[in-house]
Design an enzyme around this catalytic site. Structure first.
Site, mmCIF file in Angstrom:
data_model
loop_
_atom_site.group_PDB
_atom_site.id
_atom_site.type_symbol
_atom_site.label_atom_id
_atom_site.label_comp_id
_atom_site.label_asym_id
_atom_site.label_seq_id
_atom_site.Cartn_x
_atom_site.Cartn_y
_atom_site.Cartn_z
ATOM 1 N N HIS A 183 -9.685 -5.598 3.512
ATOM 2 C CA HIS A 183 -8.358 -6.107 2.811
ATOM 3 C C HIS A 183 -7.126 -5.374 3.330
ATOM 4 C CE1 HIS A 183 -6.464 -7.440 -0.993
ATOM 5 N NE2 HIS A 183 -5.587 -6.585 -0.504
ATOM 6 N N ALA A 184 -6.217 -6.250 3.708
ATOM 7 C CA ALA A 184 -5.068 -5.650 4.477
ATOM 8 C C ALA A 184 -4.356 -4.743 3.836
ATOM 9 C CB ALA A 184 -4.149 -7.043 4.701
ATOM 10 N N HIS A 214 4.156 -9.539 5.311
ATOM 11 C CA HIS A 214 3.936 -8.778 4.144
ATOM 12 C C HIS A 214 3.692 -7.154 4.593
ATOM 13 C CE1 HIS A 214 2.751 -7.913 0.018
ATOM 14 N NE2 HIS A 214 1.776 -6.913 0.412
ATOM 15 N N GLU A 215 2.546 -7.020 5.184
ATOM 16 C CA GLU A 215 2.219 -5.667 5.729
ATOM 17 C C GLU A 215 3.513 -4.885 6.497
ATOM 18 O OE1 GLU A 215 0.132 -4.336 4.233
ATOM 19 O OE2 GLU A 215 -1.161 -5.991 3.400
ATOM 20 N N HIS A 263 5.866 -3.317 4.525
ATOM 21 C CA HIS A 263 5.573 -1.971 3.927
ATOM 22 C C HIS A 263 6.093 -1.051 4.976
ATOM 23 C CE1 HIS A 263 3.484 -3.232 0.193
ATOM 24 N NE2 HIS A 263 2.790 -3.924 0.918
ATOM 25 N N GLU A 322 6.246 -4.418 -2.410
ATOM 26 C CA GLU A 322 5.409 -5.751 -2.306
ATOM 27 C C GLU A 322 6.353 -6.973 -1.893
ATOM 28 O OE1 GLU A 322 2.520 -5.335 -1.848
ATOM 29 O OE2 GLU A 322 1.897 -3.497 -2.676
ATOM 30 N N HIS A 343 -8.414 -4.973 -5.957
ATOM 31 C CA HIS A 343 -7.476 -3.975 -6.535
ATOM 32 C C HIS A 343 -8.174 -3.416 -7.784
ATOM 33 C CE1 HIS A 343 -5.341 -6.620 -3.913
ATOM 34 N NE2 HIS A 343 -4.277 -5.814 -3.923
ATOM 35 N N TYR A 401 2.578 -6.905 -7.886
ATOM 36 C CA TYR A 401 2.624 -8.161 -7.101
ATOM 37 C C TYR A 401 3.320 -9.342 -7.802
ATOM 38 C CZ TYR A 401 -0.889 -5.475 -4.421
ATOM 39 O OH TYR A 401 -1.460 -4.726 -3.407
HETATM 40 O O1 X8Z Z 1 -3.096 -6.887 -1.476
HETATM 41 C C1 X8Z Z 1 -2.250 -7.298 -1.387
HETATM 42 C C2 X8Z Z 1 -1.848 -7.120 0.128
HETATM 43 C C3 X8Z Z 1 -1.678 -5.819 0.346
HETATM 44 S S1 X8Z Z 1 -0.862 -4.787 -0.556
HETATM 45 C C4 X8Z Z 1 -2.561 -7.941 1.315
HETATM 46 N N1 X8Z Z 1 -1.585 -8.705 -1.741
HETATM 47 C C5 X8Z Z 1 -2.292 -9.000 -3.007
HETATM 48 C C6 X8Z Z 1 -3.492 -9.798 -3.191
HETATM 49 O O2 X8Z Z 1 -3.914 -9.912 -1.698
HETATM 50 O O3 X8Z Z 1 -4.158 -9.777 -3.897
HETATM 51 C C7 X8Z Z 1 -0.834 -9.429 -1.435
HETATM 52 C C8 X8Z Z 1 -0.555 -10.428 -2.472
HETATM 53 C C9 X8Z Z 1 -1.244 -10.203 -3.450
HETATM 54 ZN ZN ZN Z 2 1.340 -5.156 -0.173
#
Ligand code: X8Z
Ligand code: ZN
Length: 597
Positions: free
Chosen positions: A337-338, A367-368, A371, A395, A496, A506
């Site tokens: 997960h990024a 997106h990254e 940050h 975010e 998450h 988000y």
């Molecule tokens: O978790 C993330 C990022 C890292 S902060 C990749 N996002 C959420 C997800 O993947 O559920 C970005 C969009 C929503």
């Molecule tokens: Zn993020």
């Protein structure tokens, strides 16, 4: 990335700062000032220790690295809990604004506050490490990992194959339920010890307004954008009926969760070919070009960096390229997960991703990097100010840039052909954007709706899954594709939840990014419809962005928002302005359909 568990401070060798308990003299405003100065220093030291352990654990999942991270986090949380309690002694004093703000930030900064009892604290951080580690290394019964299963969800149009992949992944979360239940008990205990009702109360208190007011704010924002979501849902369901038949996608009912191109049905961009409004206008297939031109992960990240530098921001430091993890290692388990990091809180910027040659990953890279550029802008501030104006701001930065990745910009990169200048092309492009940006909105809202209820006890452990699907249906109009029971723990199949990352951020970011985008378009001197704006190359837009980023968390978020946009409220108006052409089009298309669920 901030250590996910907490912002905290040192319980290690140094003596705790002076308190009312160990100092009979009444504390003064000067004591408070000296206290936060000390806390900022301790904090940084412990942050580095814990985030180093977290980085190693995330890029090499083993029992040893989990235990190591749990121990570093335990130390951090212990000191934080003590300092938060100490800080209570300064509550009634007339403090200068910075000291008052830092004490506020200290109190709400733990996303999982830890109990005073050291044994329980270690139990909590051990569970946290295991929850994330299990998610990162999980495989379904056929040995497939999330990357493989997600690729299937994205590409396959075979109903049974999709269902099999969806079920396979969701089964991996079953064993997480008891861990999660205990984790919640312990963190709630920690939250109560520092004067909150539960962990959700801590989370909702981090927005400069009272927690119940904040919840109302999220309801207000959702009400603003819901009509657009409803229109999209109605149109997409009708198109899916053509693909899979009305027996599988029934009229007037929620859409089954496995046919929307994403494991969680949170973004629907992968099914664009199934719902494309006008076929044959022009290809929007960026992935095809990335593959055909053999873009490797470094090239993809360089493209992201180039967007930021075009706006006058600095290039990424050399160490970014040496220390980041850009591809999935073949020889060990990692959390794919990024995420973005400043491991040493010192411009030690990195990203950790398992990059594939896909448009979705090009977007995530931006997106990254958003940050990382935020970290870069505030790393010289005191530790307690090293954060976003609120977590939604953090975010939204990279995402605001992805809105500026218009077809004209992508053509410049060589990833798209020329777009014809006509209304049909506009609707196609907007549909693809909406599948990602608009479809996400209810998902972004409901995750914490579920957790808030879990944390405050409204949802009992025996109802975890039932409550989850009730919210998925209520907000998203989505249903489980097969019968579920309390043997399942479907929230645990979303990163998450096991990683304990709050999610409302988000949802806020989906709203805020359009406000930021509009502001940067104005700074860049854009004229014409909002959706046509790209501020690539605009130093004025970059300066506007930098001004907000470099404030970090030093001011309440409305001040930061005002510096960027002139507005002091989060507001769905910019998103609606952006999607005005599509919203009007959907209204026409959906005439005669029975929308809703
Ligand atoms: O978790 C993330 C990022 C890292 S902060 C990749 N996002 C959420 C997800 O993947 O559920 C970005 C969009 C929503
Ligand atoms: Zn993020």
């Amino acid at each position: 990335m901030r250590p996910l568990l907490a912002l905290a401070l040192c319980g290690c060798a140094s003596a705790p700062p002076a308190t009312a308990e160990n100092n009979p003299r009444k504390p003064t405003a000067d004591d408070a000032k000296a206290f936060v100065a000390r806390v900022n220093e301790d904090l940084k030291r412990l942050f580095v220790k814990s985030s180093t352990a977290d980085w190693i654990k995330n890029t090499y999942i083993t029992d040893d690295t989990e235990r190591n991270a749990a121990s570093a986090n335990e130390e951090l949380l212990g000191y934080q809990a003590r300092a938060t309690k100490t800080a209570a002694a300064f509550k009634e004093l007339p403090l200068d604004p910075d000291t008052a703000r830092m004490l506020y930030l200290l109190r709400i900064s733990a996303t999982a506050p830890a109990p005073e009892d050291a044994k329980k604290r270690l139990e909590l951080t051990t569970l946290a490490a295991k929850l994330e580690g299990h998610y990162g290394s999980a495989k379904d019964k056929k040995g497939r990992d999330l990357q493989e299963l997600s690729a299937l969800l994205r590409k396959s149009r075979n109903h049974d194959e999709l269902l099999d992949a969806w079920v396979g992944w969701h089964e991996t979360a079953r064993e997480q339920r008891p861990r999660y239940q205990r984790f919640v008990e312990l963190a709630n205990e920690g939250a109560r010890e520092i004067g909150f009702a539960n962990m959700g109360d801590v989370w909702r208190s981090s927005y400069d307004i009272p927690p119940d007011e904040f919840e109302k704010e999220t309801d207000r924002l959702w009400a603003q954008v819901k009509p657009l979501y409803d229109g999209l849902h109605c149109y997409v369901r009708a198109q899916l009926q053509q693909q899979y038949g009305k027996e599988r996608i029934p009229e007037g009912k929620p859409i089954p969760a496995h046919v929307l191109g994403n494991m969680w049905a949170q973004e629907w961009g992968s099914i664009y070919p199934l719902v494309e409004p006008y076929k044959g206008v022009a290809s929007l297939d960026v992935t095809k070009a990335i593959v055909a031109q053999k873009w490797d992960p470094v090239r993809m990240v360089k493209a992201g960096e180039a967007f930021f530098t075009s706006m006058g921001l600095d290039p990424l430091p050399r160490t970014f390229w040496e220390r980041s993890m850009l591809v999935k290692p073949r020889d060990r388990e990692v959390v794919c997960h990024a995420s973005a990091w400043d491991v040493q809180f010192d411009d030690d910027l990195r990203i950790k991703m398992c990059i594939r040659p896909e448009e979705e990953d090009l977007v995530t890279i931006h997106h990254e990097l958003g940050h990382d550029y935020y970290f870069h802008a505030y790393y010289k501030l005191p530790a307690l100010y090293q954060g976003g104006a609120n977590d939604g701001f953090h975010e939204a930065i990279g995402d605001a840039l992805t809105l500026a990745m218009t077809p004209a910009y992508l053509k410049r990169l060589g990833l798209l052909e020329e777009m014809p200048d006509n209304p049909k092309a506009v609707i196609n492009v907007q549909m693809k954007d909406a599948l990602n940006k608009v479809a996400f909105l209810p998902f972004g809202k409901l995750i914490d709706q579920w957790r808030w209820d879990v944390f405050n006890g409204k949802t009992a452990p025996g109802d975890y899954n039932k409550a989850w699907w009730a919210l998925r249906t209520k907000f998203q109009g989505i249903a489980a594709p097969v019968a579920r029971s309390e043997q399942d723990f479907d929230p645990g199949a979303k990163y998450h939840v096991p990683a304990n990352v709050p999610y409302t951020r988000y949802f806020l970011a989906r709203i805020l990014q359009f406000q930021f985008y509009r502001a940067m378009c104005q700074a860049a001197g854009h004229k014409g419809p909002l959706h046509q704006c790209s501020f690539y190359g605009s130093k004025e837009a970059g300066a506007r962005l930098w001004k907000m980023l470099s404030m970090g968390a030093s001011r309440p978020w409305p001040d930061a928002l005002e510096a960027m946009t002139g507005q002091r409220q989060m507001d769905g108006g910019a998103l609606l302005e952006y999607f005005a052409p599509l919203q009007a089009w959907l209204l026409e298309q959906n005439k005669g359909l029975s929308c809703g669920w």
